[in-house]
Design a protein around this motif. Sequence first.
Motif, short mmCIF file in Angstrom:
data_model
loop_
_atom_site.label_atom_id
_atom_site.label_comp_id
_atom_site.label_asym_id
_atom_site.label_seq_id
_atom_site.Cartn_x
_atom_site.Cartn_y
_atom_site.Cartn_z
N GLU A 100 0.78 -1.02 0.08
CA GLU A 100 0.06 -0.28 0.15
C GLU A 100 0.91 1.20 -0.16
OE1 GLU A 100 -3.33 0.22 -0.17
OE2 GLU A 100 -4.14 -1.70 -0.71
N PHE A 101 2.45 1.49 0.97
CA PHE A 101 2.69 2.70 0.81
C PHE A 101 3.93 2.72 -0.28
CE2 PHE A 101 1.52 1.95 5.49
CZ PHE A 101 1.36 3.67 5.53
N GLU A 102 4.08 1.46 -0.44
CA GLU A 102 5.18 1.64 -2.70
C GLU A 102 3.81 1.87 -3.53
OE1 GLU A 102 6.51 -2.46 -2.83
OE2 GLU A 102 8.66 -2.22 -1.36
N GLY A 103 2.39 1.88 -3.09
CA GLY A 103 1.61 2.01 -4.64
C GLY A 103 1.25 3.71 -4.56
N ALA A 104 1.11 4.21 -3.00
CA ALA A 104 1.16 5.51 -2.55
C ALA A 104 2.26 5.78 -3.40
CB ALA A 104 1.19 5.60 -1.31
N ALA A 105 3.73 5.78 -2.70
CA ALA A 105 4.67 6.68 -3.07
C ALA A 105 4.94 6.24 -4.68
CB ALA A 105 5.90 5.49 -3.17
N MET A 106 4.46 5.51 -5.37
CA MET A 106 4.71 5.73 -7.08
C MET A 106 3.58 5.79 -7.68
SD MET A 106 7.47 3.73 -7.67
CE MET A 106 8.32 3.87 -6.38
N SER A 107 2.42 6.43 -7.46
CA SER A 107 1.78 7.17 -7.61
C SER A 107 1.86 7.96 -8.14
CB SER A 107 0.76 7.00 -7.07
OG SER A 107 -0.29 7.76 -6.27
N PHE A 108 2.07 9.64 -6.21
CA PHE A 108 2.85 10.32 -6.39
C PHE A 108 3.82 10.48 -7.24
CE2 PHE A 108 1.65 13.22 -2.91
CZ PHE A 108 -0.24 12.73 -2.26
N LEU A 109 4.82 9.67 -7.18
CA LEU A 109 6.25 10.22 -8.76
C LEU A 109 5.37 10.26 -9.64
CD1 LEU A 109 8.65 7.30 -7.30
CD2 LEU A 109 8.60 9.64 -6.91
N LYS A 110 4.51 9.44 -10.14
CA LYS A 110 3.95 9.36 -11.55
C LYS A 110 2.52 10.48 -11.90
CE LYS A 110 0.87 6.54 -14.93
NZ LYS A 110 0.40 5.02 -14.72
N LYS A 111 1.96 10.72 -10.57
CA LYS A 111 0.82 11.53 -10.27
C LYS A 111 1.90 13.88 -10.63
CE LYS A 111 -2.15 14.71 -7.69
NZ LYS A 111 -3.33 14.80 -6.51
N TYR A 112 3.17 13.53 -10.05
CA TYR A 112 3.97 15.05 -9.72
C TYR A 112 4.76 14.77 -11.30
CZ TYR A 112 0.78 16.11 -6.23
OH TYR A 112 0.32 16.87 -5.62
N ASN A 113 4.97 13.44 -11.84
CA ASN A 113 6.20 13.60 -13.00
C ASN A 113 7.31 13.67 -12.52
OD1 ASN A 113 6.23 12.68 -15.76
ND2 ASN A 113 6.50 15.15 -16.45
N LEU A 114 7.36 12.78 -11.33
CA LEU A 114 8.71 12.84 -11.17
C LEU A 114 9.67 11.72 -11.04
CD1 LEU A 114 8.33 15.09 -8.01
CD2 LEU A 114 9.22 16.10 -9.59
N GLU A 115 9.36 10.46 -11.87
CA GLU A 115 9.98 9.79 -11.70
C GLU A 115 11.48 9.22 -11.92
OE1 GLU A 115 7.18 10.23 -13.54
OE2 GLU A 115 5.40 8.40 -14.14
N LYS A 116 11.53 10.48 -12.74
CA LYS A 116 13.42 10.16 -12.49
C LYS A 116 14.14 11.70 -11.60
CE LYS A 116 13.06 9.19 -18.28
NZ LYS A 116 12.90 9.76 -19.16
N ASP A 117 13.65 12.48 -11.19
CA ASP A 117 14.00 12.68 -9.74
C ASP A 117 14.22 12.28 -9.32
OD1 ASP A 117 14.33 15.18 -8.22
OD2 ASP A 117 13.22 16.33 -8.89
N THR A 118 15.62 12.12 -8.77
CA THR A 118 16.20 11.59 -7.31
C THR A 118 16.32 12.04 -6.61
OG1 THR A 118 18.40 12.53 -7.93
CG2 THR A 118 18.29 10.20 -8.62
N GLU A 119 15.70 13.09 -6.29
CA GLU A 119 15.06 13.93 -5.27
C GLU A 119 14.25 13.82 -4.26
OE1 GLU A 119 15.70 16.11 -1.25
OE2 GLU A 119 17.64 15.81 -2.80
N ALA A 120 13.03 13.62 -4.89
CA ALA A 120 11.73 13.31 -4.73
C ALA A 120 11.45 12.25 -4.60
CB ALA A 120 10.85 13.90 -6.31
N LYS A 121 11.96 11.22 -5.01
CA LYS A 121 11.97 9.55 -4.83
C LYS A 121 12.75 9.38 -3.90
CE LYS A 121 12.66 6.76 -9.18
NZ LYS A 121 13.62 7.08 -10.01
N LYS A 122 13.52 9.92 -3.30
CA LYS A 122 14.09 9.77 -1.35
C LYS A 122 13.50 10.35 -0.93
CE LYS A 122 18.37 11.72 1.05
NZ LYS A 122 19.17 12.66 1.35
#
Length: 92
Positions: free
Chosen positions: A50-72
């Motif tokens: 559930e929490f991994e899904g929340a994180a991945m959905s946030f990265l996708k929603k804000y188009n930050l999949e390649k932003d290492t700082e955002a991922k961190k």
Amino acid sequence: MSFDYKELEEQLAIACNDVHQDFLRRFNSDIYISAGGARLEIFINDLQKEFEGAAMSFLKKYNLEKDTEAKKRILTITKLYAKKCIEDFSKI
């Protein structure tokens, strides 16, 4: 790239709290309760997903999949909320 990480963190905190509340409802409906704690592993795995899904959905929603700082930041926040969730359930 200039991005308001503070706003992102606030929005993610809201989403993580929603996941936490959902797990509280599930836990109270006896889905994870069994003699001897046999379902604890299932609970932890479901919580992690559930929490991994929340994180991945946030990265996708804000188009930050390649932003290492955002991922961190996002993964750090979701881990903290997952830990808090587990601690709250260990009190029950």
